[in-house]
Design a protein around this motif. Structure first.
Motif, PDB file in Angstrom:
ATOM      1  N   MET A   1       0.845  -1.196   0.000  1.00  0.00           N
ATOM      2  CA  MET A   1       0.000   0.000   0.000  1.00  0.00           C
ATOM      3  C   MET A   1       0.883   1.251   0.000  1.00  0.00           C
ATOM      4  SD  MET A   1      -3.298  -0.716   0.176  1.00  0.00           S
ATOM      5  CE  MET A   1      -4.036   0.684   0.991  1.00  0.00           C
ATOM      6  N   PRO A   2       0.637   2.206  -0.887  1.00  0.00           N
ATOM      7  CA  PRO A   2       1.415   3.446  -0.885  1.00  0.00           C
ATOM      8  C   PRO A   2       1.095   4.247   0.365  1.00  0.00           C
ATOM      9  CG  PRO A   2      -0.427   3.622  -2.422  1.00  0.00           C
ATOM     10  CD  PRO A   2      -0.419   2.204  -1.957  1.00  0.00           C
ATOM     11  N   PRO A   3       2.040   5.089   0.813  1.00  0.00           N
ATOM     12  CA  PRO A   3       1.801   5.875   2.016  1.00  0.00           C
ATOM     13  C   PRO A   3       0.653   6.841   1.809  1.00  0.00           C
ATOM     14  CG  PRO A   3       3.782   6.619   0.884  1.00  0.00           C
ATOM     15  CD  PRO A   3       3.350   5.344   0.230  1.00  0.00           C
ATOM     16  N   ALA A   4      -0.145   7.066   2.856  1.00  0.00           N
ATOM     17  CA  ALA A   4      -1.277   7.984   2.776  1.00  0.00           C
ATOM     18  C   ALA A   4      -0.778   9.403   2.600  1.00  0.00           C
ATOM     19  CB  ALA A   4      -2.132   7.884   4.042  1.00  0.00           C
ATOM     20  N   PRO A   5      -1.406  10.175   1.722  1.00  0.00           N
ATOM     21  CA  PRO A   5      -0.943  11.543   1.503  1.00  0.00           C
ATOM     22  C   PRO A   5      -1.162  12.395   2.743  1.00  0.00           C
ATOM     23  CG  PRO A   5      -3.009  11.162   0.330  1.00  0.00           C
ATOM     24  CD  PRO A   5      -2.596   9.855   0.870  1.00  0.00           C
ATOM     25  N   PRO A   6      -0.185  13.153   3.178  1.00  0.00           N
ATOM     26  CA  PRO A   6      -0.361  14.007   4.340  1.00  0.00           C
ATOM     27  C   PRO A   6      -1.225  15.211   3.996  1.00  0.00           C
ATOM     28  CG  PRO A   6       1.781  14.382   3.350  1.00  0.00           C
ATOM     29  CD  PRO A   6       1.138  13.249   2.597  1.00  0.00           C
ATOM     30  N   SER A   7      -1.686  15.932   5.015  1.00  0.00           N
ATOM     31  CA  SER A   7      -2.468  17.142   4.776  1.00  0.00           C
ATOM     32  C   SER A   7      -1.606  18.163   4.046  1.00  0.00           C
ATOM     33  CB  SER A   7      -2.951  17.727   6.107  1.00  0.00           C
ATOM     34  OG  SER A   7      -1.838  18.190   6.861  1.00  0.00           O
ATOM     35  N   THR A   8      -2.279  19.133   3.404  1.00  0.00           N
ATOM     36  CA  THR A   8      -1.556  20.125   2.609  1.00  0.00           C
ATOM     37  C   THR A   8      -0.536  20.888   3.439  1.00  0.00           C
ATOM     38  OG1 THR A   8      -3.507  20.384   1.209  1.00  0.00           O
ATOM     39  CG2 THR A   8      -1.822  22.112   1.096  1.00  0.00           C
ATOM     40  N   ALA A   9      -0.940  21.366   4.608  1.00  0.00           N
ATOM     41  CA  ALA A   9      -0.034  22.148   5.456  1.00  0.00           C
ATOM     42  C   ALA A   9       1.109  21.288   5.963  1.00  0.00           C
ATOM     43  CB  ALA A   9      -0.803  22.761   6.625  1.00  0.00           C
ATOM     44  N   ALA A  10       0.767  20.072   6.367  1.00  0.00           N
ATOM     45  CA  ALA A  10       1.805  19.179   6.882  1.00  0.00           C
ATOM     46  C   ALA A  10       2.771  18.771   5.772  1.00  0.00           C
ATOM     47  CB  ALA A  10       1.158  17.943   7.501  1.00  0.00           C
ATOM     48  N   ALA A  11       2.223  18.549   4.584  1.00  0.00           N
ATOM     49  CA  ALA A  11       3.070  18.164   3.449  1.00  0.00           C
ATOM     50  C   ALA A  11       4.039  19.285   3.102  1.00  0.00           C
ATOM     51  CB  ALA A  11       2.201  17.828   2.228  1.00  0.00           C
ATOM     52  N   ALA A  12       3.545  20.517   3.108  1.00  0.00           N
ATOM     53  CA  ALA A  12       4.407  21.657   2.783  1.00  0.00           C
ATOM     54  C   ALA A  12       5.516  21.805   3.815  1.00  0.00           C
ATOM     55  CB  ALA A  12       3.570  22.938   2.719  1.00  0.00           C
ATOM     56  N   ALA A  13       5.159  21.621   5.102  1.00  0.00           N
ATOM     57  CA  ALA A  13       6.160  21.740   6.166  1.00  0.00           C
ATOM     58  C   ALA A  13       7.215  20.641   6.049  1.00  0.00           C
ATOM     59  CB  ALA A  13       5.480  21.698   7.535  1.00  0.00           C
ATOM     60  N   GLN A  16       9.482  21.322   3.137  1.00  0.00           N
ATOM     61  CA  GLN A  16      10.439  22.375   3.475  1.00  0.00           C
ATOM     62  C   GLN A  16      11.565  21.835   4.350  1.00  0.00           C
ATOM     63  OE1 GLN A  16       8.596  25.755   5.324  1.00  0.00           O
ATOM     64  NE2 GLN A  16      10.409  27.056   5.105  1.00  0.00           N
ATOM     65  N   GLN A  17      11.202  20.947   5.272  1.00  0.00           N
ATOM     66  CA  GLN A  17      12.220  20.352   6.138  1.00  0.00           C
ATOM     67  C   GLN A  17      13.181  19.472   5.329  1.00  0.00           C
ATOM     68  OE1 GLN A  17      10.735  17.600   9.080  1.00  0.00           O
ATOM     69  NE2 GLN A  17      12.500  17.903  10.435  1.00  0.00           N
ATOM     70  N   LEU A  18      12.630  18.708   4.390  1.00  0.00           N
ATOM     71  CA  LEU A  18      13.472  17.855   3.554  1.00  0.00           C
ATOM     72  C   LEU A  18      14.393  18.702   2.657  1.00  0.00           C
ATOM     73  CD1 LEU A  18      10.984  15.047   2.447  1.00  0.00           C
ATOM     74  CD2 LEU A  18      13.064  14.749   3.779  1.00  0.00           C
ATOM     75  N   GLU A  19      13.818  19.799   2.126  1.00  0.00           N
ATOM     76  CA  GLU A  19      14.625  20.649   1.245  1.00  0.00           C
ATOM     77  C   GLU A  19      15.806  21.249   1.996  1.00  0.00           C
ATOM     78  OE1 GLU A  19      14.045  24.330  -1.921  1.00  0.00           O
ATOM     79  OE2 GLU A  19      12.308  23.331  -1.027  1.00  0.00           O
ATOM     80  N   SER A  20      15.644  21.511   3.284  1.00  0.00           N
ATOM     81  CA  SER A  20      16.744  22.075   4.069  1.00  0.00           C
ATOM     82  C   SER A  20      17.894  21.092   4.224  1.00  0.00           C
ATOM     83  CB  SER A  20      16.242  22.507   5.449  1.00  0.00           C
ATOM     84  OG  SER A  20      15.904  21.364   6.232  1.00  0.00           O
ATOM     85  N   LEU A  21      17.630  19.802   3.967  1.00  0.00           N
ATOM     86  CA  LEU A  21      18.675  18.784   4.078  1.00  0.00           C
ATOM     87  C   LEU A  21      19.528  18.679   2.813  1.00  0.00           C
ATOM     88  CD1 LEU A  21      16.659  15.870   5.770  1.00  0.00           C
ATOM     89  CD2 LEU A  21      18.227  17.467   6.885  1.00  0.00           C
ATOM     90  N   LEU A  22      19.037  19.206   1.689  1.00  0.00           N
ATOM     91  CA  LEU A  22      19.741  19.034   0.416  1.00  0.00           C
ATOM     92  C   LEU A  22      21.196  19.501   0.455  1.00  0.00           C
ATOM     93  CD1 LEU A  22      17.012  19.971  -2.242  1.00  0.00           C
ATOM     94  CD2 LEU A  22      18.090  17.750  -1.905  1.00  0.00           C
ATOM     95  N   LEU A  44       8.000  12.053  -3.336  1.00  0.00           N
ATOM     96  CA  LEU A  44       8.607  11.860  -4.656  1.00  0.00           C
ATOM     97  C   LEU A  44       7.608  12.188  -5.752  1.00  0.00           C
ATOM     98  CD1 LEU A  44      11.246  10.889  -6.010  1.00  0.00           C
ATOM     99  CD2 LEU A  44      10.143   8.673  -6.286  1.00  0.00           C
ATOM    100  N   CYS A  45       6.330  11.827  -5.528  1.00  0.00           N
ATOM    101  CA  CYS A  45       5.312  12.111  -6.539  1.00  0.00           C
ATOM    102  C   CYS A  45       4.470  13.337  -6.199  1.00  0.00           C
ATOM    103  CB  CYS A  45       4.382  10.898  -6.689  1.00  0.00           C
ATOM    104  SG  CYS A  45       5.211   9.461  -7.396  1.00  0.00           S
ATOM    105  N   SER A  46       4.322  13.609  -4.903  1.00  0.00           N
ATOM    106  CA  SER A  46       3.412  14.689  -4.516  1.00  0.00           C
ATOM    107  C   SER A  46       4.062  16.071  -4.519  1.00  0.00           C
ATOM    108  CB  SER A  46       2.837  14.417  -3.111  1.00  0.00           C
ATOM    109  OG  SER A  46       3.862  14.489  -2.135  1.00  0.00           O
TER     110      SER A  46
END
Length: 598
Positions: A1-13, A16-22, A44-46
């Motif tokens: 089963m693919p992971p459930a999509p997080p809420s819009t606000a949570a996904a954006a946060a 942003q946290q992942l992007e800070s790791l780049l 990766l897709c969202s």
């Protein structure tokens, strides 16, 4: 089963946290862990922008396997976006295999059946054009030009500048100029691209005309911008190619005017320009003006090369040994210092440098060390070096061996080298002339005739020798026996005076330099009107007493012209600088900087 999509606000946060790791990703293991995090979180897709930034960083990573990993990731996407494609294109265009970016653009690196093709944009074409420039693929550039027009992005100034640059670097200067002429809006980068293309191509004269036009009225062409260090470097490149010292001095003054004189790229170009224009002293002044901490590898390479070509091999070695520990020598550095050893006859030093190279030697390094050994008369060592190389000798290397055999009159080795050249398909005039020279030095005129018959049957013509000199900013060109110059009668009378005056010092024409079985008087006549002698004579009648005469020649200076230039420098009290195909000769008070070793 693919992971459930997080809420819009949570996904954006979370994104942003992942992007800070780049910026913290430094190893391939880090990239793989980050990729896994994108998969498990659903980003990766969202979140395509984050995915594209990750792909971009991965594709440009210095790790050998990072780019192939980025391509695998691209192929795994169910619907890659334009930004995903552009990230991979950018990495491929900058890679050792830039042509693969064109395959990706054509969809050939995507799986079959391919997913929906991402739409191309101006950035896609820009990266692809940078790849065609690196590949020197003029046909691919033309095809991309057609796509560009079809997509309706020809109004993009940056993209059209990249197109112009690609045409220029592929050697298609007419198309580059046509793109420039058709652009309704141009910025400083556009002018720089055309300048650089002309300067480094076949039209350096036109590059200088364009530079003077721009420098004289840049407010007319660039109302909101000014020429910059890239403009200066392109103009200096043209001066270097032409040996145009007066123009180079003018460009240097313009660099001061716009505050670019201290820019290290400009300084490096000035070192190269002054060296190639025969002004070693000015080149060294520029190098020493650069603060130690600001010097780059290019600064050292340009200066070592300048010292080498001017015959100061020991000084080139000294500078090489003094390079700071934080600057690592590259292939160019070693080639420059080996060239210095070669021109100065420093055989043992050259072998030491060659044996201590910290980069794998390529064909040019082997060619220089073979030339060094060959000039020193160590022909067996030179031949042994060729035989035991890790790759087969190319045409240039066997030509070097042929030149060494000619220098030392070794007929057997000359014939071996000539046979190897024929096997490799070489059919240039120099091969035949060198072999003919060896036979002529032994008075084997029948063999000379046989070589010349072969040249005729193979339709090979000898490249004519020519020289030119700059007087008051104007280039004057001479060919052997030239009577086309407006002042040719004065030039010939001056040559007669030269021969008369240097004969009093014991000069006798070195007729062994003439390869024809003709009378002694005819040989002397043929020698008297070599192009460099004509250029020197013109310099004597066109410049004030005591002024340096500078001559550029397309071939190696012959032995007789070398002797004559030394004697003229003594009799007339002139410094004469001749730049031939391989190096500089500075004649002063009857001596040459090469110490008769060239």
């Amino acid at each position: 089963m693919p992971p459930a999509p997080p809420s819009t606000a949570a996904a954006a946060a979370a994104a942003q946290q992942l992007e800070s790791l780049l910026p913290r990703l430094t190893t391939l293991s880090h990239y793989k862990q980050f990729h896994a995090r994108l998969l498990t979180s659903g980003h990766l897709c969202s979140h395509p922008p984050l995915r594209a930034r990750f792909l971009d960083r991965l594709a440009l990573s210095p790790h050998d396997t990072a780019l192939p990993y980025a391509l695998l990731l691209l192929r795994s996407l169910p619907a890659p976006a334009t930004n995903d494609l552009n990230a991979a294109l950018r990495g491929l265009a900058a890679s050792p295999q830039p042509a693969r970016s064109l395959l990706l653009l054509a969809g050939r690196l995507l799986p079959a059946p391919a997913p929906p093709r991402p739409r191309l944009d101006a950035l896609s074409l820009s990266f692809a054009l940078k790849a065609t420039a690196r590949c020197s693929d003029a046909l691919a550039t033309l095809q991309l030009h057609a796509i560009l027009v079809r997509l309706g992005v020809a109004a993009d100034v940056r993209l059209m500048t990249t197109l112009l640059d690609s045409y220029a670097k592929c050697g298609d200067l007419p198309s580059a100029r046509k793109v420039f002429d058709e652009m309704p809006v141009r910025d400083v980068a556009t002018w720089n691209a055309l300048l650089a293309g002309l300067a480094q191509g076949t039209e350096p004269n036109l590059a200088l005309v364009l530079f003077h036009r721009l420098a004289g009225s840049f407010r007319e062409f660039l109302p909101r911008e000014e020429p910059n260090e890239v403009t200066i470097v392109a103009a200096l490149s043209a001066c270097a190619q032409l040996g145009a010292l007066q123009d180079g001095l003018g460009v240097h003054e313009f660099a001061r005017k716009i505050g670019a004189e201290d820019n290290v790229r400009v300084c490096n170009a000035l070192i190269d320009m002054y060296s190639k224009c025969g002004s070693l002293g000015r080149a060294l002044e520029v190098f020493h003006s650069i603060k130690l901490e600001d010097r780059t590898l290019v600064s050292y390479n340009a200066t070592i090369q300048a010292l080498s070509t001017h015959g100061h091999g020991a000084d080139a070695l000294k500078l090489f040994d003094e390079m700071p520990a934080w600057i690592e020598p590259d292939e160019v550095t070693y080639l420059a210092v080996l060239g210095g050893c070669n021109h100065a006859g420093l055989v043992d030093d050259g072998r030491r440098v060659f044996d201590s190279m910290r980069v794998p030697p390529n064909m040019k390094h082997y060619g220089t060390i073979v030339d060094l050994l060959g000039r020193a008369g160590r022909l067996d060592e030179a031949h042994d070096m060729i035989v035991h190389m890790p790759f087969p000798a190319d045409i240039v290397l066997w030509q070097t061996m042929l030149g060494a055999a000619k220098m030392h009159g070794n007929v057997e080795l000359a014939e071996l080298a000539a046979t190897k050249l024929a096997e490799l398909g070489s059919n240039v005039d120099g091969d035949y002339v060198l072999l003919s020279n060896v036979y002529a030095s032994k008075a084997r005129w029948a063999d000379v005739g046989r070589v010349r018959d072969t040249m005729r049957s193979n339709d090979v013509r000898k490249v004519p020798g020519f020289s030119y000199t700059e007087i008051d900013g104007v280039m004057h060109k001479f060919i052997n026996g030239d009577k086309e110059h407006l002042r040719w009668r004065e030039i010939y009378r001056t040559l007669d005076d030269i021969v008369s005056r240097i004969s009093e010092l014991g000069y006798e024409p070195e007729t062994s330099n003439v390869l024809h079985d003709i009378g002694e008087e005819e040989k002397q006549y043929a020698l008297c009107y070599h192009s460099e002698k004509l250029a020197i004579a013109f310099g004597l009648i066109s410049t004030p007493p005591g002024e340096t005469i500078r001559v550029i020649k397309n071939l190696r200076i012959c032995g007789d012209c070398h002797v004559v230039a030394k004697l003229i420098s003594k009799v007339y009290g002139r410094v004469i600088i001749i730049r031939d195909r391989a190096r500089f000769h500075r004649f002063e008070d009857g001596q040459c900087s090469c110490r008769d070793y060239w």
